[in-house]
Design a protein around this motif. Structure first.
Motif, mmCIF file in Angstrom:
data_model
loop_
_atom_site.group_PDB
_atom_site.id
_atom_site.type_symbol
_atom_site.label_atom_id
_atom_site.label_comp_id
_atom_site.label_asym_id
_atom_site.label_seq_id
_atom_site.Cartn_x
_atom_site.Cartn_y
_atom_site.Cartn_z
ATOM 1 N N UNK A 83 0.885 -1.161 0.000
ATOM 2 C CA UNK A 83 0.000 0.000 0.000
ATOM 3 C C UNK A 83 0.927 1.216 0.000
ATOM 4 N N UNK A 84 0.774 2.035 -1.027
ATOM 5 C CA UNK A 84 1.712 3.137 -1.247
ATOM 6 C C UNK A 84 0.994 4.479 -1.169
ATOM 7 N N UNK A 85 1.715 5.472 -0.698
ATOM 8 C CA UNK A 85 1.208 6.829 -0.818
ATOM 9 C C UNK A 85 1.957 7.481 -1.972
ATOM 10 N N UNK A 86 1.214 7.810 -3.012
ATOM 11 C CA UNK A 86 1.829 8.371 -4.214
ATOM 12 C C UNK A 86 1.544 9.869 -4.234
ATOM 13 N N UNK A 87 2.508 10.661 -3.813
ATOM 14 C CA UNK A 87 2.305 12.116 -3.839
ATOM 15 C C UNK A 87 2.589 12.648 -5.236
ATOM 16 N N UNK A 88 3.591 12.040 -5.896
ATOM 17 C CA UNK A 88 3.959 12.442 -7.250
ATOM 18 C C UNK A 88 4.524 11.188 -7.924
ATOM 19 N N UNK A 89 3.838 10.724 -8.951
ATOM 20 C CA UNK A 89 4.176 9.416 -9.528
ATOM 21 C C UNK A 89 5.575 9.358 -10.139
ATOM 22 N N UNK A 90 6.158 10.495 -10.492
ATOM 23 C CA UNK A 90 7.525 10.429 -11.018
ATOM 24 C C UNK A 90 8.563 10.881 -9.998
ATOM 25 N N UNK A 91 8.118 11.237 -8.774
ATOM 26 C CA UNK A 91 9.119 11.756 -7.841
ATOM 27 C C UNK A 91 8.942 11.436 -6.377
ATOM 28 N N UNK A 92 7.756 11.047 -5.948
ATOM 29 C CA UNK A 92 7.554 10.919 -4.507
ATOM 30 C C UNK A 92 6.529 9.824 -4.179
ATOM 31 N N UNK A 93 7.058 8.632 -3.915
ATOM 32 C CA UNK A 93 6.213 7.507 -3.500
ATOM 33 C C UNK A 93 6.735 7.018 -2.154
ATOM 34 N N UNK A 94 5.835 6.837 -1.183
ATOM 35 C CA UNK A 94 6.303 6.239 0.069
ATOM 36 C C UNK A 94 5.495 4.976 0.366
ATOM 37 N N UNK A 95 6.136 4.076 1.095
ATOM 38 C CA UNK A 95 5.517 2.774 1.366
ATOM 39 C C UNK A 95 4.830 2.826 2.728
ATOM 40 N N UNK A 96 3.511 2.627 2.742
ATOM 41 C CA UNK A 96 2.785 2.624 4.027
ATOM 42 C C UNK A 96 2.788 1.222 4.636
ATOM 43 N N UNK A 97 2.789 0.221 3.778
ATOM 44 C CA UNK A 97 2.800 -1.157 4.279
ATOM 45 C C UNK A 97 3.041 -2.105 3.129
ATOM 46 N N UNK A 98 3.423 -3.335 3.470
ATOM 47 C CA UNK A 98 3.708 -4.313 2.409
ATOM 48 C C UNK A 98 3.496 -5.711 2.971
ATOM 49 N N UNK A 99 3.503 -6.689 2.103
ATOM 50 C CA UNK A 99 3.329 -8.053 2.589
ATOM 51 C C UNK A 99 4.573 -8.499 3.359
ATOM 52 N N UNK A 100 4.332 -9.270 4.412
ATOM 53 C CA UNK A 100 5.469 -9.783 5.168
ATOM 54 C C UNK A 100 5.813 -11.200 4.712
ATOM 55 N N UNK A 101 5.014 -11.762 3.798
ATOM 56 C CA UNK A 101 5.349 -13.103 3.264
ATOM 57 C C UNK A 101 5.006 -13.168 1.776
ATOM 58 N N UNK A 102 3.905 -13.830 1.433
ATOM 59 C CA UNK A 102 3.573 -13.975 0.012
ATOM 60 C C UNK A 102 2.933 -12.706 -0.543
ATOM 61 N N UNK A 103 3.123 -12.473 -1.843
ATOM 62 C CA UNK A 103 2.369 -11.424 -2.528
ATOM 63 C C UNK A 103 0.955 -11.951 -2.788
ATOM 64 N N UNK A 104 0.008 -11.053 -3.013
ATOM 65 C CA UNK A 104 -1.381 -11.486 -3.222
ATOM 66 C C UNK A 104 -1.492 -12.417 -4.427
ATOM 67 N N UNK A 105 -0.818 -12.065 -5.526
ATOM 68 C CA UNK A 105 -0.884 -12.897 -6.726
ATOM 69 C C UNK A 105 -0.253 -14.264 -6.490
ATOM 70 N N UNK A 106 0.804 -14.248 -5.700
ATOM 71 C CA UNK A 106 1.485 -15.505 -5.351
ATOM 72 C C UNK A 106 0.526 -16.405 -4.560
ATOM 73 N N UNK A 107 -0.247 -15.794 -3.669
ATOM 74 C CA UNK A 107 -1.228 -16.563 -2.884
ATOM 75 C C UNK A 107 -2.273 -17.170 -3.819
ATOM 76 N N UNK A 108 -2.747 -16.385 -4.789
ATOM 77 C CA UNK A 108 -3.703 -16.929 -5.777
ATOM 78 C C UNK A 108 -3.067 -18.109 -6.507
ATOM 79 N N UNK A 109 -1.791 -17.933 -6.921
ATOM 80 C CA UNK A 109 -1.138 -18.987 -7.702
ATOM 81 C C UNK A 109 -0.929 -20.259 -6.866
ATOM 82 N N UNK A 110 -0.537 -20.081 -5.582
ATOM 83 C CA UNK A 110 -0.276 -21.258 -4.741
ATOM 84 C C UNK A 110 -1.571 -21.980 -4.386
ATOM 85 N N UNK A 111 -2.621 -21.212 -4.093
ATOM 86 C CA UNK A 111 -3.897 -21.852 -3.742
ATOM 87 C C UNK A 111 -4.492 -22.540 -4.980
#
Ligand code: KG4
Ligand code: ZN
Length: 343
Positions: free
Chosen positions: A144-172
Motif C-alpha cells: 500500500x503506497x502513498x503516491x504524492x507524485x508518480x515520477x518523484x515521490x512515493x512512500x511505502x505505508x505497508x507491504x506483505x510480510x510473506x507472500x504477494x497477493x498474486x502468489x497466494x492466488x497462484x499457490x492456492x
C-alpha cells in the motif's frame, strides 16, 4: 515536450511486451507471453523466461511499430523496466532499449515496474493521476503506497510480510489443481462458488495488528488454512473454496487500502498490478469506495497484468514532468524498491 512519442519495453517476468504511447494516448500494446512454457513447473523459470524474451523482443518491437503505424525515427524516447524483476529477464529489455537509444540517438528512461503498473491508469482518459493511495497487488509484490507524485515521490505505508497477493492466488490454485497462473482461474471458478461457504482467516487484521501495522499484509496463514481445509475435507466443493479464499483476500486488501486512504486524507484509491484484474476485487472496491466516498481508479483489466504500455506511460510522464533521462550505462536491478521510480 507535451506529447512525447514513447516506446516502452517490459521484460521483467514472463511477458515480453512493447507499448507505444503518444502523450497519454495508447497507440499499441503487443504482448508475447512465455507462460505456457512455465506452466508444467508451476511457476516462472528464470532461464526459460530470459530465452523466450531474447526470441520475442525483436518481433514484438516490429509488431508494435506496425500496429501503431509509427516509424522508429519518429520515436522521441525509449522507456524500459529496469527493476524489480528477474535479473536475466530485465537485462534483455534493458539491452534492447539501450541499443535502440544508441542507434536512434534518443534518450532512454529506465523505470520502476511497480510505479509503471500505477502509471498505466494515466492512459486514454482525461483525468491525470493526482496524489493517491495505491494498492499495488501483483505476482511478485503487494503493498500500500502513498503516491504524492508518480515520477518523484512515493512512500511505502505497508507491504506483505510473506507472500504477494498474486502468489497466494497462484499457490492456492495449485492446491486446488487449477493450473498456472492461478489468479484468472480462481477468479473464473469462484463465480460458481459460494463465497460464504468457508470463513478463511484474514491476515494481520486483528485489532492489535490494525493498531500496530495496519497496512502490512500477510497471506501465508490463509494459504495454510486452505491447505488444511483440503486435507480435512478432501471431497469439498472446489468452487466454494476458490470463492471463499478470494473473498478473504479481497476483504483484507480493501479494508487496509480504504483505511490508508481515509487516514491519509487523500481522496483517491488506485488499484494496480495483475491482481487488480480480479473481478471480485473490482466489484467490492466499487461498492466500498462508493460507501466511503472515495474516488476509485482501476485500469482496464487487460492493462493490469504486465505490459509495455505501462512502461511507456511512465516514460511519457517522466518526460512531461521534466525528469532527466537515464545514463546510457543503465543497468537492471532485481530488487528495486517502489520508492526508486526512475533510474
Ligand atoms: O503484475 P503481474 O502481471 O506480474 C507481476 O508483476 O508479478 O501479476 C501477475 C499476478 C499473478 O500472480 C496472477 O495470478 C495474478 O497476477 N492475476 C490475478 C488475476 N489475473 C492475474 N489474480 C487474481 N485474479 C485475476 N483475475
Ligand atoms: Zn507486474
Amino acid at each position: 515536450m507535451s506529447e512525447p512519442l514513447v516506446l516502452g519495453i517490459e521484460t521483467s517476468c514472463d511477458e515480453t511486451s512493447v507499448g507505444i504511447v503518444k502523450g497519454r494516448k495508447l497507440l499499441a500494446n503487443i504482448i508475447s507471453s512465455s507462460v505456457e512454457e512455465h506452466a508444467r513447473f508451476g511457476g516462472v523459470v528464470p532461464e526459460v523466461a530470459s530465452r523466450a524474451h531474447l526470441e520475442a523482443i525483436q518481433p514484438v518491437i516490429k509488431r508494435a511499430l506496425s500496429e501503431s503505424k509509427v516509424s522508429l525515427k519518429d520515436i522521441d524516447a525509449v522507456a524500459v523496466t529496469a527493476g524489480p524483476g528477474l535479473i536475466g529477464a530485465l537485462l534483455v529489455g534493458v539491452s534492447a532499449a539501450s541499443a535502440l537509444s544508441l542507434a536512434l540517438d534518443k534518450p532512454i528512461y529506465g523505470v520502476n515496474h511497480l510505479a509503471a503498473h500505477i502509471a498505466v491508469d494515466n492512459l486514454n482518459n482525461n483525468q491525470a493521476i493526482k496524489p493517491t493511495i495505491a494498492l499495488l497487488v501483483s505476482g511478485g509484490h503487494s503493498s500500500i503506497l502513498q503516491v504524492n507524485d508518480l515520477t518523484g515521490d512515493i512512500s511505502i505505508l505497508g507491504a506483505t510480510i510473506d507472500d504477494a497477493a498474486g502468489e497466494a492466488f497462484d499457490k492456492v490454485a495449485r492446491l486446488l489443481g487449477f493450473g498456472f497462473p492461478g489468479g484468472p482461474l480462481i477468479d473464473r471458478e469462484a463465480k460458481s462458488g459460494n463465497r460464504e461457504a468457508i470463513t478463511f482467516p484474514r491476515g494481520l487484521s486483528q485489532a492489535s495488528d490494525m493498531l500496530e501495522r495496519p497496512f502490512d499484509l500477510s497471506f501465508s496463514g490463509l494459504k495454510t488454512a486452505v491447505s488444511r481445509y483440503l486435507v480435512a475435507n478432501p471431497n469439498s466443493n472446489r468452487s466454494d473454496i476458490a470463492a471463499s479464499f478470494q473473498e478473504a483476500v479481497v476483504d483484507v486488501l480493501l479494508n487496509k487500502a480504504i483505511k490508508a486512504t481515509i487516514d491519509s486524507g487523500i481522496e483517491t484509491l488506485l488499484i494496480a498490478g495483475g491482481v487488480a484484474a480480479n473481478s471480485r476485487l473490482r466489484e467490492v472496491a466499487q461498492e466500498r469506495c462508493e460507501k466511503a466516498k472515495i474516488e476509485l481508479r482501476v485500469p482496464p483489466a487487460g492493462l493490469c497484468t504486465d505490459n509495455g504500455a505501462m512502461v511507456a506511460a511512465l516514460g511519457s510522464l517522466a518526460i512531461s514532468s521534466g525528469k532527466p533521462p537515464s545514463n546510457l550505462g543503465l543497468s537492471a536491478s532485481s530488487s528495486t524498491s517502489a520508492t526508486q521510480i526512475l533510474f
